[in-house]
Design an enzyme around this catalytic site. Structure first.
Site, PDB file in Angstrom:
ATOM      1  N   LYS A  74     -33.218  13.912  66.174  1.00 17.52           N
ATOM      2  CA  LYS A  74     -32.963  15.306  65.807  1.00 17.52           C
ATOM      3  C   LYS A  74     -31.504  15.561  65.434  1.00 17.52           C
ATOM      4  CE  LYS A  74     -37.102  17.132  66.545  1.00 17.52           C
ATOM      5  NZ  LYS A  74     -37.884  17.790  65.472  1.00 17.52           N
ATOM      6  N   GLU A 112     -35.157  26.648  67.249  1.00 15.78           N
ATOM      7  CA  GLU A 112     -36.340  26.555  68.100  1.00 15.78           C
ATOM      8  C   GLU A 112     -36.411  25.148  68.660  1.00 15.78           C
ATOM      9  OE1 GLU A 112     -37.589  23.767  65.331  1.00 15.78           O
ATOM     10  OE2 GLU A 112     -36.516  25.640  64.967  1.00 15.78           O
ATOM     11  N   SER A 138     -38.567   7.565  67.852  1.00 15.15           N
ATOM     12  CA  SER A 138     -37.906   8.833  67.558  1.00 15.15           C
ATOM     13  C   SER A 138     -37.073   9.382  68.702  1.00 15.15           C
ATOM     14  CB  SER A 138     -38.946   9.874  67.153  1.00 15.15           C
ATOM     15  OG  SER A 138     -39.946   9.994  68.153  1.00 15.15           O
TER      16      SER A 138
END
Length: 733
Positions: free
Chosen positions: A425, A447, A715
């Site tokens: 991210k 969010e 991830s």
């Protein structure tokens, strides 16, 4: 379902010339003192000449602003609505807006959110339900116009042509669609014209002059001017710049202008009546029923509404110096045409379904992105952050023991879990935050589901000196307490969202409400490849560094490209970042692992949008959704907070539809098995999201066999999930 654009404007039944700060119709003189109000109104140009035009004509003959009232269909109970519509008429309503209940009303405040939820819970879920209420009210004596107001997806699922035909037959007069800008609304507008209905555009204080001109051209009866940048709800005072805003819109159109959002007293009604042609009141009327209690009869509710409307209506009398008055009652549109080509689309998917308040912010953001994505200085800055702050390129290595266990293809791990903050991210967070700083937006909202995007955003905001507010579903706050603490430690404010299912979808809704309210100084740093254009393209661009590194690293280590790339898919940011650089390498298969939860056979037990979903519009884009046939979003479930989402990025929808990528569903139990394998065989604790991809990759390795190579995009790491996994295993930590 195509991106549509305007190629011709509308004709007006009179010629126009500029005169000072306004436009005056050549063929019309309103200044003769001997002309009566009725004569003046009779001379005003008209369009389709329906109930809406007559409502404004009647108000002007009385020297009043039209009074437009709002109620949510099915609130408080399904059987109440026809009586409430009649009570509004009796109280003096000129026009009634009937709200279509929807699970995700992003531009609405607390009152209308609450009424939507209660109406849906009480069984008002479909367009059929709402049209039946209109028809019953008409049969019982309702004569004022009724405009259906709502969000696009329920209308889309009903079928736009059928919607217009059936609405006309039931006695409705038009539509106000909150998230349907003109470039997306061509089909609905054309069907409205064919059926003598009005598609009423919303105009916002943030709308540019160019936008206002386009919006006024699609109107046939009136325009709804949003008084403030924010959500619906009663307020204490009118904004100081309201008169200037209405004057700016008046310069572009002769049609009636109605003003709404936040009007709550007769005094506020009076203030708006003297600078416009109509006043819209919603929340203040709905609140009139709050004191009645659950046991109130339909008659008692209707009487409370009648009194509230009559009280507010006292403010509609206009003074002799009323400004910005319409000089035409209607206009008839010319034909529009459609085009499939637009950068905001991935095949049939994507688009930009947004409230008008955000239109200029999106234009500004898209322009900045198009400029910066090829700017050498900006790209060099991104590369520096990737190397020196994130720690990239992140490693790629063989999973020796997992490969041996699977007994087939060689499994490689792209270690994005080793990036700073513990997940992929951070790549997108850096890119968007740098863009926001260049745009002069000092306030960042985000969010988060699993918390990794929130942590990444908080990290970058701390680094760049930006204010950071993170919206997180209350359920996710509980199951991701560690990440909540990390965000707070980094200086961010975490806002638990208690609405809806209290997970990622609801966090996105609340972030959008914040952005609508604070758009002038705020950038919404969306974390997944979802939402309106250009967000899916922006997130893909900043996350594609992973796929580019996989390509280079596989060539260096295996002297070839992988045979398959596997990634988990919720919204789809890590998967699209891994997949995109391989889009033209047809020999490389792309596999996405969706969350099957407790099983895809039962509604509301999974998040497998691509496996079980159907096309629809959610949170700004057309994609695959977990939804009812009516367009209401279904609840979802996944063991992993980051995959607990009822939609998916529109580019993934396109990759599925085109056959370029394959998406398979992995259950909670299977994901836990993948988690266990990675821990015990490779000494890596993966995120629960990633664990879905691990399980799928092992199955694919067995299927592909020796001599093939599979890359799992790792991830994120699983530290955040350990308390949750411990509870599942019955271990106290």
């Amino acid at each position: 379902m195509r991106f549509l654009h305007l190629i011709s404007l509308f004709s007006v039944a009179t010629a126009w010339v500029p005169s000072g700060s306004s436009h005056i119709p050549i063929a019309l003189s309103m200044v003769a003192s001997s002309t009566s109000p009725a004569q003046k109104v009779a001379e005003m140009p008209r369009g389709m000449d329906g109930r809406l035009e007559q409502a404004f004509a009647s108000a002007k003959e009385k020297g009043e602003a039209a009074f437009v009232t709002f109620v949510t269909a099915g609130y408080p109970q399904k059987q109440d609505t026809p009586a409430i519509l009649l009570a509004m008429q009796e109280g003096g309503a000129s026009i009634i807006e009937l709200g279509i209940p929807y699970t995700d009303p992003q531009a609405d405040g607390t009152t209308i959110q609450r009424t939507n939820q209660k109406a849906i819970k009480g069984g008002t879920k479909t367009i059929e339900d709402c049209l039946a209420m209109v028809k019953q009210a008409r049969d019982e004596g309702l004569t004022v116009p009724v405009v259906l107001m709502g969000y696009y997806n329920p209308f889309l699922q009903y079928g736009l042509e059928k919607l217009c035909v059936d609405s006309k037959e039931a006695g409705a007069d038009g539509f106000i669609v909150v998230d349907l800008p003109p470039q997306e609304g061509v089909e609905l507008n054309n069907f409205c014209v064919q059926n003598g209905l009005s598609n009423v555009p919303l105009v916002a204080p943030t709308s540019s002059d160019k936008r206002i001109e386009a919006l006024t051209s699609i109107a046939s009866s009136f325009l709804y001017c949003v008084s403030v940048t924010g959500v619906t709800g009663a307020r204490d005072a009118l904004p100081d710049d309201l008169e200037d805003f209405i004057g700016r819109v008046r310069e572009k159109t002769p049609l009636p202008l109605c003003v709404g959002f936040g009007i709550s007293t007769p005094q506020m009604v009076q203030g708006v009546a003297d600078i416009s042609d109509g006043v819209v009141v919603g929340s203040a009327i709905l609140n009139a029923m709050d004191s009645l209690g659950e046991d109130a009869s339909t008659e008692e509710k209707a009487e409370a509404i009648r009194k509230a409307v009559a009280h507010l209506k006292t403010g509609t009398k206009q003074s002799e110096t009323a400004k910005n008055q319409a000089t035409a009652l209607g206009q008839i549109p010319k034909a529009w045409s459609a085009s499939k080509e637009h950068p905001g689309r991935f095949g049939d998917f994507g688009g930009q379904y947004i409230p008008e308040t955000l239109s200029v912010a999106f234009e500004e953001f898209e322009e900045s992105f198009e400029k910066l994505k090829n700017d050498p200085e900006f790209l060099a800055e991104l590369d520096e952050y990737r190397r020196d702050f994130v720690g990239g390129p992140t490693p790629l290595h063989k999973a020796e023991r997992l490969t041996e266990f699977a007994g087939g293809a060689t499994i490689w791990l792209k270690r994005e879990d080793l990036a700073h903050t513990g997940a992929h991210k951070i790549n997108n967070a850096i890119g968007q935050a740098l863009m926001a700083k260049r745009l002069g937006k000092p306030r960042i909202i985000a969010e988060t589901g699993a918390g990794q995007h929130g942590v990444a955003t908080a990290t970058v905001c701390a680094k760049l000196g930006l204010e950071c507010i993170v919206y997180m579903g209350a359920v996710d706050c509980e199951r991701q307490k560690l990440n909540v603490f990390r965000m707070n430690t980094l200086g961010a404010k975490v806002v638990p969202v208690e609405e809806g299912q209290r997970t990622l979808k609801d966090a996105i809704n609340e972030a959008m409400r914040d952005w609508v309210t604070n758009v002038r100084n705020t950038h919404y740093l969306i974390g997944s490849a979802v939402g309106p254009h250009p967000f899916p393209a922006v997130v893909r661009e900043f996350q594609s560094v992973m796929g580019r590194e996989i390509k280079q690293q596989m060539k260096e280590k295996a002297n070839k490209l992988p045979d398959a790339v596997v990634a988990c898919v919720g919204g789809g940011s890590n998967a699209i970042g891994a997949f995109a650089p391989f889009a033209d390498d047809k020999e490389v298969k792309l596999y996405g692992a969706e969350a099957a939860g407790r099983g895809i056979e039962v509604d509301e037990e999974h998040c497998a949008s691509l496996t079980k979903g159907t096309p629809g519009v959610l949170q700004g884009a057309l994609t695959y959704l977990i939804q009812e046939k009516s367009g209401q979003t279904l609840k979802t479930h996944s063991i992993s907070a980051g995959l607990d989402y009822p939609g998916v990025g529109p580019e993934h929808a396109y990759l599925k539809a085109s056959g370029r990528a394959t998406y398979l569903a992995v259950t909670d139990d299977e994901a836990l098995q993948g988690f266990k394998w990675m821990c015990e065989l490779e000494g890596i604790i993966p995120a629960l999201e990633t664990s879905h991809a691990i399980y799928l990759a092992v199955q694919l390795a067995k299927e592909l066999g020796p001599g093939k190579d599979i890359v799992i995009n790792m991830s994120g790491r699983g530290d955040k999930d350990m308390p949750q996994i411990a509870r599942i295993m019955g271990v106290d930590v």
